[in-house]
Write an enzyme that holds these catalytic residues in place. Structure first.
Site, short mmCIF file in Angstrom:
data_model
loop_
_atom_site.label_atom_id
_atom_site.label_comp_id
_atom_site.label_asym_id
_atom_site.label_seq_id
_atom_site.Cartn_x
_atom_site.Cartn_y
_atom_site.Cartn_z
N GLY A 129 94.02 21.58 29.34
CA GLY A 129 92.68 21.87 28.81
C GLY A 129 91.95 22.88 29.67
CE LYS A 200 98.79 19.25 26.55
NZ LYS A 200 97.97 18.03 26.52
N1 HSE Z 1 96.11 15.12 22.62
C1 HSE Z 1 96.00 15.87 23.83
C2 HSE Z 1 95.68 14.91 24.99
C3 HSE Z 1 94.93 16.90 23.66
O1 HSE Z 1 95.36 13.75 24.74
O2 HSE Z 1 95.79 15.31 26.14
C4 HSE Z 1 94.97 18.01 24.68
O3 HSE Z 1 96.13 18.78 24.61
#
Ligand code: HSE
Length: 401
Positions: A129, A200
């Site tokens: 994020g 990720k």
């Molecule tokens: N669904 C993801 C999380 C959102 O909970 O981290 C951010 O990529």
């Protein structure tokens, strides 16, 4: 003036517009140009929204407007985001994205197309994020050989595991509460099964190696089998349970995986709680460094997208170097990876478990009818053979060294 189009007016897309508006004086100063949102692409209309007049439904309006030089892709998913991104880059329009599925699936190709067309494909918001982690890996740590990355990369699962740890609650109960609070998606599969963290760590591992780590090659295990009892044992061992995404570049090969791990109180990732994310990076000169912050949410993620837009403004007509080749990394099978394991078996398997594992350390929290223990360091292959000999287990959790 940098004219921008935002693709997708959902949580992150509307956040991008809000960040640009709220911080415009500072952002424009840092970009050395004024940023202006010219179009917002969405299937829906937004009557009453102050930006409703910018909403278009036809992507060609954006593609065919030579004034638009930067596109923020905040749609998610690969269709139609892949085609839209490729078309933009082929026209020399830079794309800044929060879309980890697309970056993990097509990152190196899109980076190459951007380079061929003297523009940029930037993706700071795709991992962690609002935490700066792509830029540190790309620019700040260039003097390092990075040989290890360990991350808590999913806010939803970290929220669930933290609640289970602190309140002794069960998985289903906490998941329901997380959904009610809007942290977890109504379909939480990508989070709880580890698929989101897998995309990720594929991105981070690729930047670590300079080649492509395919997300399909990463062993991925979610948190659905973790129970309140597992946390009782973890507490007894002065540990917690975290969903870790990790990669290691070792003499034995390149390893990457996502799985729940028991980690001890001394580890810096132990204290990363709730919806927070953290990435723990090991470089051969620097040693350890850690990047921590809000890994999800509207404004933190949008802030990272806008930081990429500022980078595009500063590098117009130039491509920012990014080492992520299309050649695939040969990800080594997990079977030779070595570690300790925490294991729970039925009490009537005690003898068989002791015979199979030899030296082990019993962990007792007073749960009747089961026998729990910690193994010595062994390979995954060895562990699987021994546990099969012992007649299987109720659960097993890897232990972080
Ligand atoms: N669904 C993801 C999380 C959102 O909970 O981290 C951010 O990529």
């Amino acid at each position: 003036m940098i004219q921008i189009a935002v693709l997708g007016y959902g949580t992150v897309g509307s956040g991008v517009v809000e960040v640009i508006e709220t911080n415009k004086t500072d952002i424009n100063k840092k970009a050395a140009e004024d940023l202006s949102v010219k179009y917002i692409l969405d299937l829906r209309d937004f009557p009453g929204d102050p930006y409703a007049h910018k909403v278009v439904h036809d992507y060609n309006v954006i593609l065919n407007d030579p004034e638009v030089t930067v596109i923020c892709e905040t749609m998610g998913g690969t269709k139609p985001a892949y085609d839209f991104t490729k078309q933009a880059l082929l026209q020399g329009k830079s794309v800044c994205t929060s879309n980890k599925e697309l970056v993990a699936a097509h990152g190196p190709e899109l980076i190459r197309i951007a380079k061929e067309n003297h523009c940029n494909y930037l993706f700071e918001a795709s991992v962690g994020g609002g935490i700066p982690i792509i830029r540190p890996l790309n620019y700040s740590l260039t003097a390092e050989k990075i040989d290890g990355i360990t991350g808590i990369l999913n806010g939803t699962t970290n929220y669930i595991l933290t609640k289970m740890d602190k309140e002794g609650a069960g998985f289903e109960e906490v998941l329901k509460e997380a959904q009610e609070k809007g942290y977890a998606e109504r379909n939480p599969e990508a989070d709880v099964e580890g698929y989101d963290a897998c995309r990720k760590i594929a991105i981070l591992s690729s930047l670590m190696s300079g080649k492509n780590v395919r997300y399909e090659d990463i062993y991925t295990e979610g948190i659905t089998k973790i129970t309140a009892a597992d946390f009782k044992y973890a507490k007894q061992m002065d540990k917690s349970i975290k969903l870790l995404a990790m990669s290691r570049d070792t003499e034995k090969g390149f390893f990457a995986m996502v799985a729940p791990f028991m980690i001890s109180r001394e580890h810096p990732l132990y204290s990363v709680n709730g919806v927070f994310n953290a990435v723990y990076v090991h470089g051969n000169m620097l040693g350890d460094s850690m990047y921590y912050g809000r890994g999800a949410g509207k404004l933190p993620t949008a802030s990272a997208v806008v930081s990429d837009v500022v980078d595009c403004a500063r590098h117009q007509g130039k491509t920012i170097m990014c080492f992520w080749d299309e050649e695939n990394v040969d990800v080594t099978d997990l079977s030779s990876a070595e570690r300790k394991f925490f294991v729970r078996v039925r009490d009537d398997q005690r003898e068989a478990a002791m015979a199979a594992f030899g030296s082990l350390v019993e962990v007792n929290v007073g749960i009747v009818k089961e026998f729990a223990f910690m193994t010595q360091v062994m390979s995954e292959k060895e562990f699987n053979e021994k546990i099969e000999k012992a007649g299987g287990c109720l659960n097993r959790i890897r232990i972080m060294a």
